[in-house]
Write an enzyme that holds these catalytic residues in place. Structure first.
Site, PDB file in Angstrom:
ATOM      1  N   ALA A  14       0.822  -1.218   0.000  1.00  0.00           N
ATOM      2  CA  ALA A  14       0.000   0.000   0.000  1.00  0.00           C
ATOM      3  C   ALA A  14       0.855   1.267   0.000  1.00  0.00           C
ATOM      4  O   ALA A  14       0.513   2.257  -0.663  1.00  0.00           O
ATOM      5  CB  ALA A  14      -0.922  -0.009   1.215  1.00  0.00           C
ATOM      6  N   LYS A  16       3.927   1.727  -1.202  1.00  0.00           N
ATOM      7  CA  LYS A  16       4.499   1.905  -2.542  1.00  0.00           C
ATOM      8  C   LYS A  16       3.455   2.387  -3.533  1.00  0.00           C
ATOM      9  O   LYS A  16       3.704   3.275  -4.345  1.00  0.00           O
ATOM     10  CB  LYS A  16       4.930   0.529  -3.055  1.00  0.00           C
ATOM     11  CG  LYS A  16       6.352   0.218  -2.951  1.00  0.00           C
ATOM     12  CD  LYS A  16       6.527  -1.028  -3.824  1.00  0.00           C
ATOM     13  CE  LYS A  16       7.665  -1.840  -3.348  1.00  0.00           C
ATOM     14  NZ  LYS A  16       7.836  -3.035  -4.188  1.00  0.00           N
ATOM     15  N   GLU A  42       6.126 -15.342  -6.901  1.00  0.00           N
ATOM     16  CA  GLU A  42       7.317 -15.558  -6.075  1.00  0.00           C
ATOM     17  C   GLU A  42       8.460 -14.717  -6.612  1.00  0.00           C
ATOM     18  O   GLU A  42       8.689 -14.686  -7.833  1.00  0.00           O
ATOM     19  CB  GLU A  42       7.701 -17.037  -6.156  1.00  0.00           C
ATOM     20  CG  GLU A  42       7.724 -17.709  -4.801  1.00  0.00           C
ATOM     21  CD  GLU A  42       8.353 -19.069  -4.905  1.00  0.00           C
ATOM     22  OE1 GLU A  42       9.448 -19.254  -4.374  1.00  0.00           O
ATOM     23  OE2 GLU A  42       7.738 -19.925  -5.566  1.00  0.00           O
ATOM     24  N   ASP A  71      10.623  -3.115  -7.722  1.00  0.00           N
ATOM     25  CA  ASP A  71      11.280  -3.947  -6.723  1.00  0.00           C
ATOM     26  C   ASP A  71      12.301  -3.077  -6.026  1.00  0.00           C
ATOM     27  O   ASP A  71      13.108  -2.411  -6.674  1.00  0.00           O
ATOM     28  CB  ASP A  71      11.933  -5.194  -7.320  1.00  0.00           C
ATOM     29  CG  ASP A  71      12.181  -6.222  -6.224  1.00  0.00           C
ATOM     30  OD1 ASP A  71      11.193  -6.695  -5.613  1.00  0.00           O
ATOM     31  OD2 ASP A  71      13.351  -6.548  -5.932  1.00  0.00           O
ATOM     32  N   PHE A 155       6.679   4.109   5.046  1.00  0.00           N
ATOM     33  CA  PHE A 155       6.418   2.693   5.346  1.00  0.00           C
ATOM     34  C   PHE A 155       7.765   1.989   5.468  1.00  0.00           C
ATOM     35  O   PHE A 155       8.821   2.613   5.315  1.00  0.00           O
ATOM     36  CB  PHE A 155       5.553   2.059   4.247  1.00  0.00           C
ATOM     37  CG  PHE A 155       6.237   1.992   2.898  1.00  0.00           C
ATOM     38  CD1 PHE A 155       6.248   3.093   2.051  1.00  0.00           C
ATOM     39  CD2 PHE A 155       6.898   0.843   2.482  1.00  0.00           C
ATOM     40  CE1 PHE A 155       6.892   3.048   0.820  1.00  0.00           C
ATOM     41  CE2 PHE A 155       7.535   0.790   1.239  1.00  0.00           C
ATOM     42  CZ  PHE A 155       7.525   1.896   0.419  1.00  0.00           C
ATOM     43  N   GLY A 156       7.724   0.698   5.719  1.00  0.00           N
ATOM     44  CA  GLY A 156       8.941  -0.115   5.715  1.00  0.00           C
ATOM     45  C   GLY A 156      10.022   0.420   6.643  1.00  0.00           C
ATOM     46  O   GLY A 156       9.786   0.669   7.837  1.00  0.00           O
ATOM     47  N   ASP A 158      11.477   3.297   6.613  1.00  0.00           N
ATOM     48  CA  ASP A 158      11.562   4.769   6.677  1.00  0.00           C
ATOM     49  C   ASP A 158      11.885   5.321   8.078  1.00  0.00           C
ATOM     50  O   ASP A 158      12.645   6.282   8.183  1.00  0.00           O
ATOM     51  CB  ASP A 158      10.269   5.411   6.150  1.00  0.00           C
ATOM     52  CG  ASP A 158      10.218   5.436   4.628  1.00  0.00           C
ATOM     53  OD1 ASP A 158      11.292   5.488   3.997  1.00  0.00           O
ATOM     54  OD2 ASP A 158       9.112   5.392   4.072  1.00  0.00           O
ATOM     55  N   HIS A 183      14.633   7.111  -3.686  1.00  0.00           N
ATOM     56  CA  HIS A 183      15.083   6.151  -4.709  1.00  0.00           C
ATOM     57  C   HIS A 183      13.986   5.944  -5.767  1.00  0.00           C
ATOM     58  O   HIS A 183      14.240   5.913  -6.958  1.00  0.00           O
ATOM     59  CB  HIS A 183      15.451   4.829  -4.035  1.00  0.00           C
ATOM     60  CG  HIS A 183      14.412   4.295  -3.075  1.00  0.00           C
ATOM     61  ND1 HIS A 183      13.762   5.099  -2.158  1.00  0.00           N
ATOM     62  CD2 HIS A 183      13.880   3.058  -2.914  1.00  0.00           C
ATOM     63  CE1 HIS A 183      12.893   4.373  -1.479  1.00  0.00           C
ATOM     64  NE2 HIS A 183      12.952   3.128  -1.915  1.00  0.00           N
ATOM     65  N   ARG A 184      12.752   5.825  -5.283  1.00  0.00           N
ATOM     66  CA  ARG A 184      11.604   5.609  -6.184  1.00  0.00           C
ATOM     67  C   ARG A 184      11.393   6.838  -7.071  1.00  0.00           C
ATOM     68  O   ARG A 184      11.125   6.723  -8.265  1.00  0.00           O
ATOM     69  CB  ARG A 184      10.369   5.328  -5.310  1.00  0.00           C
ATOM     70  CG  ARG A 184       9.141   4.872  -6.041  1.00  0.00           C
ATOM     71  CD  ARG A 184       8.167   4.193  -5.080  1.00  0.00           C
ATOM     72  NE  ARG A 184       8.705   2.944  -4.580  1.00  0.00           N
ATOM     73  CZ  ARG A 184       9.126   2.756  -3.337  1.00  0.00           C
ATOM     74  NH1 ARG A 184       9.018   3.707  -2.430  1.00  0.00           N
ATOM     75  NH2 ARG A 184       9.647   1.611  -2.982  1.00  0.00           N
TER      76      ARG A 184
END
Ligand SMILES: O=P(O)(O)OP(=O)(O)OP(=O)(O)OC[C@H]1O[C@@H](n2cnc3c(O)ncnc32)[C@H](O)[C@@H]1O
Ligand SMILES: [Mg+2]
Length: 198
Positions: A14, A16, A42, A71, A155-156, A158, A183-184
């Protein structure tokens, strides 16, 4: 190339999705891969770019639409680049809080000067599932890993990622600011140029 008017975002994250949508703006109609399937492919690649391509192809296959995948992950210098492509699964798939706790523990005795890290983002866009020429863009964001979590945004990882140019944690940045620096964001600038959307 035919102008791109609609694409599916091949992510189940969510945080991202929100960032990618904000960066793409109104230039293209964005659909979510969740409309088509909740089954996640996968991530068997050994690099960010391989996993991005694999996710994009999967989404294009189930949707019949062009697909964009991201990714990404965190590469920590003192850990030889780990957790890297395994960032989402670092603590065995238990989620962001467990990943962050494991990272803090792994770096417990590492001094500030050796806590360098970079966020990495690989974007892959395929026009159809078997596209032989995916559009590939990468972005890096350099920072340091904090000794404790700060901030509630993003998120993640951060809350643990210190952004030197802002003198704060990534999770303390307003969303628009993270979307300008991350980065994104860097990978997305290139992608938009390649697509003629910039
Ligand atoms: O594969 P999808 O469905 O897109 O969702 P995911 O969360 O599994 O995404 P990845 O496989 O690319 O793993 C990336 C992980 O790296 C971390 N990450 C990536 N970008 C980040 C960012 O901007 N801020 C904080 N953590 C980030 C975060 O923990 C993500 O779960
Ligand atoms: Mg994933």
């Amino acid at each position: 190339m035919k102008a791109l008017t609609e694409l599916v975002l091949a992510s189940h994250n969510a945080g991202k999705l929100k960032e990618l949508q904000a960066m793409l703006g109104d230039a293209v109609r964005v659909r979510s891969v969740a409309e088509f399937s909740t089954v996640e492919p996968e991530e068997t690649g050994l690099s960010f770019v391989e996993n991005a391509i694999l996710k994009a192809r999967h989404a294009a296959r189930i949707s019949g639409l062009p697909a964009l995948a991201d990714d990404s992950g965190l590469a920590v210098d003192a850990l030889g680049g780990a957790p890297g492509i395994y960032s989402a699964r670092y603590a065995g798939g238990l989620g962001d809080a467990a990943n962050n706790a494991k990272l803090l523990e792994a770096l417990r005795d590492v001094p500030d000067a050796e806590r360098g890290a970079q966020f990495v983002c690989a974007l892959a866009l395929v026009r159809h599932a078997d596209d032989p020429l995916p559009i590939l863009c990468e972005g890096l964001w350099h920072g340091r890993i904090l000794f404790e979590a700060r901030g509630a945004g993003g998120f993640g990882y951060d809350p643990l990622f210190w952004v030197p140019e802002c003198d704060c944690a990534s999770a303390e940045l307003p969303a628009a600011e993270k979307n300008r620096l991350s980065h994104r964001a860097r990978a997305m600038v290139q992608l938009k140029q390649r697509l003629g959307l910039a």
